[in-house]
Scaffold this motif. Structure first.
Motif, mmCIF file in Angstrom:
data_model
loop_
_atom_site.group_PDB
_atom_site.id
_atom_site.type_symbol
_atom_site.label_atom_id
_atom_site.label_comp_id
_atom_site.label_asym_id
_atom_site.label_seq_id
_atom_site.Cartn_x
_atom_site.Cartn_y
_atom_site.Cartn_z
ATOM 1 N N ALA A 223 47.379 76.100 -72.685
ATOM 2 C CA ALA A 223 47.722 74.834 -72.034
ATOM 3 C C ALA A 223 47.849 73.712 -73.053
ATOM 4 O O ALA A 223 48.799 72.908 -72.998
ATOM 5 N N GLU A 224 46.929 73.647 -73.999
ATOM 6 C CA GLU A 224 46.972 72.587 -75.014
ATOM 7 C C GLU A 224 48.194 72.727 -75.904
ATOM 8 O O GLU A 224 48.820 71.732 -76.298
ATOM 9 N N GLU A 225 48.546 73.960 -76.216
ATOM 10 C CA GLU A 225 49.752 74.195 -77.039
ATOM 11 C C GLU A 225 51.002 73.729 -76.306
ATOM 12 O O GLU A 225 51.870 73.076 -76.891
ATOM 13 N N VAL A 226 51.099 74.060 -75.021
ATOM 14 C CA VAL A 226 52.259 73.655 -74.226
ATOM 15 C C VAL A 226 52.338 72.138 -74.142
ATOM 16 O O VAL A 226 53.406 71.542 -74.342
ATOM 17 N N LYS A 227 51.207 71.492 -73.869
ATOM 18 C CA LYS A 227 51.201 70.033 -73.722
ATOM 19 C C LYS A 227 51.563 69.320 -75.023
ATOM 20 O O LYS A 227 52.249 68.290 -75.006
ATOM 21 N N SER A 228 51.139 69.867 -76.137
ATOM 22 C CA SER A 228 51.479 69.235 -77.422
ATOM 23 C C SER A 228 52.972 69.328 -77.696
ATOM 24 O O SER A 228 53.581 68.391 -78.236
ATOM 25 N N LYS A 229 53.588 70.427 -77.328
ATOM 26 C CA LYS A 229 55.032 70.584 -77.515
ATOM 27 C C LYS A 229 55.811 69.666 -76.576
ATOM 28 O O LYS A 229 56.895 69.175 -76.927
ATOM 29 N N LEU A 230 55.264 69.437 -75.380
ATOM 30 C CA LEU A 230 55.937 68.573 -74.417
ATOM 31 C C LEU A 230 56.069 67.142 -74.933
ATOM 32 O O LEU A 230 56.978 66.411 -74.531
ATOM 33 N N GLU A 231 55.161 66.747 -75.814
ATOM 34 C CA GLU A 231 55.172 65.375 -76.317
ATOM 35 C C GLU A 231 56.344 65.091 -77.252
ATOM 36 O O GLU A 231 56.708 63.934 -77.453
ATOM 37 N N ILE A 232 56.956 66.134 -77.787
ATOM 38 C CA ILE A 232 57.991 65.915 -78.807
ATOM 39 C C ILE A 232 59.390 66.356 -78.371
ATOM 40 O O ILE A 232 60.337 66.241 -79.144
ATOM 41 N N VAL A 233 59.522 66.859 -77.150
ATOM 42 C CA VAL A 233 60.850 67.280 -76.666
ATOM 43 C C VAL A 233 61.091 66.722 -75.267
ATOM 44 O O VAL A 233 60.143 66.406 -74.540
ATOM 45 N N GLU A 234 62.364 66.609 -74.915
ATOM 46 C CA GLU A 234 62.749 66.104 -73.599
ATOM 47 C C GLU A 234 63.732 67.068 -72.940
ATOM 48 O O GLU A 234 64.613 67.622 -73.611
ATOM 49 N N PRO A 235 63.609 67.269 -71.634
ATOM 50 C CA PRO A 235 64.611 68.083 -70.936
ATOM 51 C C PRO A 235 65.888 67.285 -70.721
ATOM 52 O O PRO A 235 65.857 66.053 -70.644
ATOM 53 N N ASP A 236 67.012 67.986 -70.613
ATOM 54 C CA ASP A 236 68.300 67.340 -70.351
ATOM 55 C C ASP A 236 68.482 67.173 -68.840
ATOM 56 O O ASP A 236 69.398 67.746 -68.225
ATOM 57 N N ARG A 237 67.619 66.366 -68.243
ATOM 58 C CA ARG A 237 67.565 66.274 -66.784
ATOM 59 C C ARG A 237 68.859 65.756 -66.175
ATOM 60 O O ARG A 237 69.316 66.259 -65.141
ATOM 61 N N LYS A 238 69.450 64.729 -66.771
ATOM 62 C CA LYS A 238 70.668 64.160 -66.195
ATOM 63 C C LYS A 238 71.803 65.178 -66.179
ATOM 64 O O LYS A 238 72.574 65.252 -65.203
ATOM 65 N N CYS A 239 71.910 65.961 -67.239
ATOM 66 C CA CYS A 239 72.949 67.010 -67.278
ATOM 67 C C CYS A 239 72.710 68.052 -66.194
ATOM 68 O O CYS A 239 73.636 68.475 -65.495
ATOM 69 N N TRP A 240 71.455 68.466 -66.038
ATOM 70 C CA TRP A 240 71.132 69.474 -65.027
ATOM 71 C C TRP A 240 71.352 68.940 -63.618
ATOM 72 O O TRP A 240 71.855 69.660 -62.733
ATOM 73 N N GLU A 241 70.978 67.693 -63.394
ATOM 74 C CA GLU A 241 71.212 67.100 -62.078
ATOM 75 C C GLU A 241 72.707 67.054 -61.771
ATOM 76 O O GLU A 241 73.138 67.332 -60.639
ATOM 77 N N ARG A 242 73.505 66.709 -62.784
ATOM 78 C CA ARG A 242 74.959 66.651 -62.603
ATOM 79 C C ARG A 242 75.519 68.039 -62.275
ATOM 80 O O ARG A 242 76.395 68.178 -61.413
ATOM 81 N N ILE A 243 75.019 69.069 -62.955
ATOM 82 C CA ILE A 243 75.453 70.442 -62.694
ATOM 83 C C ILE A 243 75.134 70.824 -61.248
ATOM 84 O O ILE A 243 75.976 71.361 -60.519
ATOM 85 N N CYS A 244 73.907 70.557 -60.822
ATOM 86 C CA CYS A 244 73.472 70.954 -59.476
ATOM 87 C C CYS A 244 74.244 70.210 -58.396
ATOM 88 O O CYS A 244 74.674 70.805 -57.398
ATOM 89 N N LYS A 245 74.456 68.918 -58.595
ATOM 90 C CA LYS A 245 75.189 68.134 -57.612
ATOM 91 C C LYS A 245 76.654 68.558 -57.563
ATOM 92 O O LYS A 245 77.256 68.643 -56.488
ATOM 93 N N SER A 246 77.222 68.840 -58.723
ATOM 94 C CA SER A 246 78.616 69.278 -58.783
ATOM 95 C C SER A 246 78.785 70.621 -58.067
ATOM 96 O O SER A 246 79.774 70.834 -57.343
ATOM 97 N N PHE A 247 77.813 71.515 -58.227
ATOM 98 C CA PHE A 247 77.870 72.803 -57.537
ATOM 99 C C PHE A 247 77.766 72.621 -56.024
ATOM 100 O O PHE A 247 78.579 73.151 -55.268
ATOM 101 N N LEU A 248 76.747 71.887 -55.591
ATOM 102 C CA LEU A 248 76.503 71.738 -54.157
ATOM 103 C C LEU A 248 77.639 71.024 -53.446
ATOM 104 O O LEU A 248 77.942 71.324 -52.279
ATOM 105 N N LYS A 249 78.289 70.104 -54.143
ATOM 106 C CA LYS A 249 79.259 69.229 -53.469
ATOM 107 C C LYS A 249 80.689 69.481 -53.883
ATOM 108 O O LYS A 249 81.611 68.790 -53.450
ATOM 109 N N GLY A 250 80.893 70.488 -54.732
ATOM 110 C CA GLY A 250 82.238 70.793 -55.204
ATOM 111 C C GLY A 250 83.060 71.587 -54.189
ATOM 112 O O GLY A 250 82.549 72.109 -53.220
#
Length: 250
Positions: A223-250
């Protein structure tokens, strides 16, 4: 039957119990999903399938699509609600309804439509992982058209210990990672499974990690290893949200 010009209508098939932290901070998982994938002028309905709440079969034709959430349950389990969910997904597939499966939802879609799911041979995958997108794989993935042509991988939050082992016959893998071969799959233009969590942020994941520690699902060092890595990286949330919305509404 849907009438042209009517508001779009979607259903969230919630496969997990409500989390008090998420309820307090975000208004519950329903709000998390609608915030990520919803737009103004749409109707979103909540079905707590984990508690046996399912949409009326006679009402399915009035929906534009469904999203299946993650879950702490195994997609290969034989609880009544999981078997009923598989039956519903088979019906939606026959109706060519848009269905987006997230994590458990990705796995239960696989199972319902003829594939196989199992425990991962490499253990838990928790954190943020790079997923390689295969945009030229199929003509059915026009929902990826909005992505930067030079972008071949996206970071996404992962939290699972099960994985798709064998795809349904009609399915095609469109993304993979160094941990999981089947990060995304499609069937036709109406079924999309995503192993990661495009709706999730790091705060929610940190809360899940804390709960896993309390119930003994993971060890403290991990758990500590995972949390330490989370502090230095970010997910591409906006891209993923765009993909999901484009799929659902395309």
């Amino acid at each position: 039957m849907k009438v042209e010009g009517e508001e779009k209508r979607y259903g969230l098939l919630l496969a997990k119990k409500e989390d008090e932290y998420v309820k307090e901070m975000y208004g519950g998982y329903f709000n998390v999903f609608v915030t990520a994938f919803g737009d103004d002028g749409e109707r979103w309905d909540l079905f707590r399938v984990v508690e046996g709440q399912f949409p009326d079969t006679n009402d399915l034709q009035n929906y534009d699509g469904f999203v299946i959430s993650g879950s702490p349950f195994d997609a290969y389990g034989n609880q009544d609600w999981i078997l009923n969910l598989c039956s519903l997904l088979q019906t939606l597939d026959l109706m060519n309804k848009k269905v987006l499966g997230i994590c458990f939802g990705h796995q239960v879609l696989c199972r319902a439509l003829g594939g196989k799911v199992r425990k991962s041979c490499t253990g838990w995958d928790i954190g943020i992982r790079k997923v390689k997108i295969m945009k030229d794989k199929s003509p059915c993935i026009s929902f990826l058209d909005g992505l930067d042509e030079n972008l071949s991988a996206l970071s996404i939050i992962e939290c699972h210990q099960d994985e798709v082992w064998q795809l349904p016959v009609r399915a095609e893998v469109i993304a993979c990672s160094d941990k999981t071969n089947g990060e995304m799959f499609i069937i036709g233009d109406h079924i999309l499974g995503i192993q990661g969590h495009p709706e999730c942020n790091k705060d929610i994941l940190n809360n899940i990690i804390a709960l896993f520690l309390i119930n003994g699902s993971i060890e403290k060092d991990f758990a500590e290893e995972v949390k330490s890595k989370l502090e230095i990286v970010e997910p591409d949330r906006k891209c993923w949200e765009r993909i999901c919305k484009s799929f659902l509404k395309g």
